[in-house]
Design a protein around this motif. Structure first.
Motif, PDB file in Angstrom:
ATOM      1  N   LEU A  83     109.686  38.377  50.143  1.00  0.00           N
ATOM      2  CA  LEU A  83     109.300  37.193  50.904  1.00  0.00           C
ATOM      3  C   LEU A  83     107.987  37.411  51.652  1.00  0.00           C
ATOM      4  CD1 LEU A  83     112.797  36.119  52.272  1.00  0.00           C
ATOM      5  CD2 LEU A  83     111.488  35.095  50.401  1.00  0.00           C
ATOM      6  N   MET A  84     107.759  38.630  52.103  1.00  0.00           N
ATOM      7  CA  MET A  84     106.496  38.958  52.774  1.00  0.00           C
ATOM      8  C   MET A  84     105.330  38.808  51.796  1.00  0.00           C
ATOM      9  SD  MET A  84     105.437  40.227  55.700  1.00  0.00           S
ATOM     10  CE  MET A  84     104.315  41.331  56.481  1.00  0.00           C
ATOM     11  N   ILE A  85     105.520  39.237  50.568  1.00  0.00           N
ATOM     12  CA  ILE A  85     104.474  39.104  49.551  1.00  0.00           C
ATOM     13  C   ILE A  85     104.176  37.632  49.280  1.00  0.00           C
ATOM     14  CG2 ILE A  85     104.029  39.428  47.077  1.00  0.00           C
ATOM     15  CD1 ILE A  85     105.420  42.186  47.381  1.00  0.00           C
ATOM     16  N   ILE A  86     105.208  36.822  49.149  1.00  0.00           N
ATOM     17  CA  ILE A  86     104.999  35.386  48.914  1.00  0.00           C
ATOM     18  C   ILE A  86     104.242  34.765  50.085  1.00  0.00           C
ATOM     19  CG2 ILE A  86     106.168  33.162  48.624  1.00  0.00           C
ATOM     20  CD1 ILE A  86     106.298  34.939  46.146  1.00  0.00           C
ATOM     21  N   GLY A  87     104.633  35.106  51.300  1.00  0.00           N
ATOM     22  CA  GLY A  87     103.946  34.585  52.478  1.00  0.00           C
ATOM     23  C   GLY A  87     102.503  35.048  52.575  1.00  0.00           C
ATOM     24  N   LEU A  88     102.249  36.299  52.236  1.00  0.00           N
ATOM     25  CA  LEU A  88     100.881  36.819  52.284  1.00  0.00           C
ATOM     26  C   LEU A  88      99.999  36.204  51.200  1.00  0.00           C
ATOM     27  CD1 LEU A  88     101.507  40.565  53.143  1.00  0.00           C
ATOM     28  CD2 LEU A  88     100.331  38.871  54.558  1.00  0.00           C
ATOM     29  N   ILE A  89     100.580  35.894  50.055  1.00  0.00           N
ATOM     30  CA  ILE A  89      99.811  35.202  49.012  1.00  0.00           C
ATOM     31  C   ILE A  89      99.396  33.821  49.516  1.00  0.00           C
ATOM     32  CG2 ILE A  89      99.952  34.129  46.732  1.00  0.00           C
ATOM     33  CD1 ILE A  89     101.692  36.517  45.863  1.00  0.00           C
ATOM     34  N   LEU A  90     100.343  33.104  50.142  1.00  0.00           N
ATOM     35  CA  LEU A  90     100.019  31.794  50.697  1.00  0.00           C
ATOM     36  C   LEU A  90      98.949  31.894  51.778  1.00  0.00           C
ATOM     37  CD1 LEU A  90     103.585  30.209  50.953  1.00  0.00           C
ATOM     38  CD2 LEU A  90     101.741  29.533  49.411  1.00  0.00           C
ATOM     39  N   LEU A  91      99.076  32.888  52.656  1.00  0.00           N
ATOM     40  CA  LEU A  91      98.086  33.085  53.717  1.00  0.00           C
ATOM     41  C   LEU A  91      96.725  33.433  53.143  1.00  0.00           C
ATOM     42  CD1 LEU A  91      97.351  33.346  56.720  1.00  0.00           C
ATOM     43  CD2 LEU A  91      98.111  35.724  56.591  1.00  0.00           C
ATOM     44  N   SER A  92      96.691  34.294  52.149  1.00  0.00           N
ATOM     45  CA  SER A  92      95.424  34.710  51.543  1.00  0.00           C
ATOM     46  C   SER A  92      94.662  33.525  50.978  1.00  0.00           C
ATOM     47  CB  SER A  92      95.668  35.727  50.427  1.00  0.00           C
ATOM     48  OG  SER A  92      96.289  36.874  50.922  1.00  0.00           O
ATOM     49  N   PHE A  93      95.353  32.699  50.228  1.00  0.00           N
ATOM     50  CA  PHE A  93      94.671  31.551  49.622  1.00  0.00           C
ATOM     51  C   PHE A  93      94.352  30.473  50.654  1.00  0.00           C
ATOM     52  CE2 PHE A  93      96.040  33.597  45.770  1.00  0.00           C
ATOM     53  CZ  PHE A  93      94.963  33.368  44.939  1.00  0.00           C
ATOM     54  N   SER A  94      95.133  30.406  51.707  1.00  0.00           N
ATOM     55  CA  SER A  94      94.820  29.476  52.778  1.00  0.00           C
ATOM     56  C   SER A  94      93.537  29.895  53.499  1.00  0.00           C
ATOM     57  CB  SER A  94      95.982  29.412  53.762  1.00  0.00           C
ATOM     58  OG  SER A  94      95.691  28.563  54.833  1.00  0.00           O
ATOM     59  N   LEU A  95      93.344  31.198  53.664  1.00  0.00           N
ATOM     60  CA  LEU A  95      92.152  31.702  54.344  1.00  0.00           C
ATOM     61  C   LEU A  95      90.879  31.487  53.536  1.00  0.00           C
ATOM     62  CD1 LEU A  95      93.531  35.013  55.873  1.00  0.00           C
ATOM     63  CD2 LEU A  95      92.789  32.972  57.124  1.00  0.00           C
ATOM     64  N   VAL A  96      91.003  31.454  52.216  1.00  0.00           N
ATOM     65  CA  VAL A  96      89.825  31.201  51.381  1.00  0.00           C
ATOM     66  C   VAL A  96      89.748  29.729  50.972  1.00  0.00           C
ATOM     67  CG1 VAL A  96      89.594  33.566  50.548  1.00  0.00           C
ATOM     68  CG2 VAL A  96      91.003  31.954  49.277  1.00  0.00           C
ATOM     69  N   LYS A  97      90.563  28.898  51.643  1.00  0.00           N
ATOM     70  CA  LYS A  97      90.552  27.438  51.479  1.00  0.00           C
ATOM     71  C   LYS A  97      90.910  26.967  50.073  1.00  0.00           C
ATOM     72  CE  LYS A  97      87.518  26.783  55.316  1.00  0.00           C
ATOM     73  NZ  LYS A  97      86.227  27.210  55.716  1.00  0.00           N
ATOM     74  N   HIS A  98      91.918  27.624  49.495  1.00  0.00           N
ATOM     75  CA  HIS A  98      92.454  27.221  48.197  1.00  0.00           C
ATOM     76  C   HIS A  98      93.980  27.215  48.264  1.00  0.00           C
ATOM     77  CE1 HIS A  98      88.656  27.209  46.094  1.00  0.00           C
ATOM     78  NE2 HIS A  98      88.378  28.407  46.573  1.00  0.00           N
TER      79      HIS A  98
END
Length: 106
Positions: A5-20
């Motif tokens: 679940l941490m990996i899924i959340g970090l993937i979402l955060l990563s793409f949110s930070l690069v505006k995608h």
């Protein structure tokens, strides 16, 4: 399961930070669906996905409980995956433009 679940959340955060964000949602859906598909057909490709590495009973055979994949591999896999995503997030946060956050949210 927490690491998954941490990996899924970090993937979402990563793409949110690069505006995608949309790409992040699609990628998370792909990771979840491919992991589920690979685990259900019990292919060796399932060990490339975080889902199989987070399910303990998949690491052993059904009857004699002989190890199929060492638990140390899965712990290392999940820890490295999380560390790489965290490092990317820390780098992306430093470059993130906070001036446009209010405009994007509205």
């Amino acid at each position: 399961v927490f690491a998954y679940l941490m990996i899924i959340g970090l993937i979402l955060l990563s793409f949110s930070l690069v505006k995608h964000k949309t790409v992040g949602f699609v990628l998370c859906g792909a990771v979840i669906s491919l992991g589920t598909a690979f685990c259900s057909i019990k292919t060796t490709l399932m060990w490339t996905m975080p889902m199989a590495n987070s399910i303990i009973w998949l690491h052993y055979t059904k009857y004699f409980r002989e190890p199929v994949m060492p638990m140390s591999f899965s712990v290392s896999y999940l820890a490295i995956f999380i560390a790489v995503l965290l490092a990317f997030c820390f780098i992306a946060i430093r470059k993130f433009n906070y001036d446009n956050v209010a405009e994007i949210a509205s």
